[in-house]
Design an enzyme around this catalytic site. Structure first.
Site, PDB file in Angstrom:
ATOM      1  N   ASP A 112     -10.139  -2.684   9.093  1.00 28.81           N
ATOM      2  CA  ASP A 112      -9.935  -2.570   7.653  1.00 28.81           C
ATOM      3  C   ASP A 112     -11.186  -3.061   6.930  1.00 28.81           C
ATOM      4  O   ASP A 112     -12.223  -3.278   7.551  1.00 28.81           O
ATOM      5  CB  ASP A 112      -8.705  -3.381   7.241  1.00 28.81           C
ATOM      6  N   GLU A 116       2.243  -3.919   7.029  1.00 28.82           N
ATOM      7  CA  GLU A 116       0.933  -3.264   7.060  1.00 28.82           C
ATOM      8  C   GLU A 116       0.827  -2.162   6.021  1.00 28.82           C
ATOM      9  O   GLU A 116      -0.229  -1.973   5.414  1.00 28.82           O
ATOM     10  CB  GLU A 116       0.643  -2.708   8.460  1.00 28.82           C
ATOM     11  N   TYR A 121      -6.189   2.483  11.046  1.00 31.23           N
ATOM     12  CA  TYR A 121      -6.038   1.036  10.888  1.00 31.23           C
ATOM     13  C   TYR A 121      -4.625   0.596  11.230  1.00 31.23           C
ATOM     14  O   TYR A 121      -4.400  -0.318  12.038  1.00 31.23           O
ATOM     15  CB  TYR A 121      -6.403   0.563   9.467  1.00 31.23           C
TER      16      TYR A 121
END
Length: 366
Positions: free
Chosen positions: A147, A46, A129
């Site tokens: 996102d 991520e 996020y």
DNA sequence: GAACCGTGGTC
DNA sequence: TGACCAAGGTT
């Protein structure tokens, strides 16, 4: 807030979830970070994927996990090796924050990535996020992970006309996801929204005819899918004029300099350079003066070998490159090293550096 | 809220 | 070719 989401009432939520998740299970890409749900690997992926394309990330992710297979490996890794693993990926504060946060997890949480929004959000480099992504994907907790994909997809599905370039707008979409998310399969739901954005609901010319949730899409029904999302434009970049020097000593070694631990390209190495403030053409002697004033070094410039441009998201470097000579009595330190070209493999450099090396090598052949 | 923080791909 | 894009976060 409530008003923007009036279209959510037009959606059959359980059918929307089914259509979206079924499509994801059938069509999702095989990606290295989808082989298991190791919270550490989810976390690394991520961070790497922030503002970065999947195709770019894949080789970096594989090498990073090879070098640092577990939280313990990364926590105990050398700073320079970790930065080298990120060389070329950009946004280098990401890896500095990740390294720092992994050390915190190793000590404070006994090496286990925390699974509460409060704890995980407190880690360096983990924003709203990334927190939602790790909680949902690694732990199956129904938290939003909003996102750019999710904002684009949901702005179309729910016909939301707020400016997604404004930071405050993210809350509107988090609110929407909280109402839409599957509590049985939050990981699949969040990933499906992003996968849909990547494969079907693309920024320009979305493939609505192939879309598994077209029947739920207000934007499609209104024929405005290509007008959404609304995104205001950013300001243009400013240009900075630099002169960089490839400085050789009596033995042909090259002088390199480590950048500050803060700010742009933090902790990366570079060829010594100075900024030219007035847009004027300088004589080589004047450039030498600037190096003397900046670094207390007396260099003799040989010749200009060309010019390169380095474009960042918010500024442009225009770098004129010279070769130069200096006495090898200029001392090494933590931030100054004499190296051969082969030695440079051990240091992390920004992309502009590699353009300069190419310029140098091309020039030498002539 | 706005600016800062990289890089490579795309149309 | 220039502008925009790509799984954002920090200050």
């Amino acid at each position: 807030m409530v008003n923007e989401l009036k279209n959510i009432e037009k959606i059959s939520i359980s059918k929307f979830q089914d259509d979206l998740i079924s499509w994801f299970k059938a069509e999702q890409r095989e990606l290295p970070w989808r082989k298991d749900q190791d919270p550490y690997k989810v976390w690394v992926s991520e961070i790497m994927l922030q503002q970065t394309r999947v195709d770019t990330v894949i080789p970096y992710f594989n090498r990073f996990i090879e070098w640092f297979p577990t939280i313990n490996h990364l926590a105990n890794a050398n700073d320079d090796k970790v930065l080298k693993a990120w060389e070329g990926l950009g946004y280098y504060s990401r890896v500095r924050n990740l390294h720092s946060a992994v050390k915190e997890v190793n000590e404070k949480y006994n090496g286990q990535v925390p699974n509460t929004p409060k704890e995980i959000s407190s880690l360096k480099g983990v924003g709203p996020y990334t927190a939602g992504a790790i909680l949902s994907i690694a732990y199956g907790i129904p938290e939003p992970a909003v996102d750019g994909n999710v904002m684009r997809v949901l702005s179309r599905i729910l016909s939301i006309w707020e400016d997604i370039a404004k930071p405050s707008t993210r809350k509107v979409f988090e609110n929407a996801v909280r109402q839409l998310i599957s509590h049985d399969e939050p990981s699949e739901f969040n990933q499906a929204l992003m996968e849909l954005g990547a494969l079907i609901c693309t920024p320009t010319s979305p493939s609505c005819l192939l879309c598994p949730v077209r029947d739920h899409c207000q934007g499609f029904h209104e024929g405005v899918e290509t007008e959404l999302p609304i995104k205001s434009k950013k300001n243009s970049q400013r240009t900075v004029e630099l002169v960089a020097a490839i400085i050789k000593d009596d033995h042909g070694k090259i002088l390199i300099h480590k950048r500050s631990e803060n700010g742009l390209l933090a902790n990366l190495w570079e060829f010594p350079n100075v900024e030219i403030h007035q847009p004027t053409v300088l004589e080589r002697a004047q450039i030498s003066d600037l190096f003397r004033e900046s670094f207390e070094m007396n260099i003799k410039l040989e010749k200009g070998i060309g010019q390169i441009e380095h474009i960042f998201s918010h500024l442009i470097w225009n770098i004129r490159v010279y070769t130069g000579l200096i006495s090898s009595t200029f001392q090494e330190s933590n931030e100054w090293k004499w190296v051969s070209f082969d030695d440079m493999e051990d240091y992390a450099f920004p992309v502009s550096h590699h353009k300069i090396v190419k310029l140098y090598n091309d020039n030498k052949k002539k």
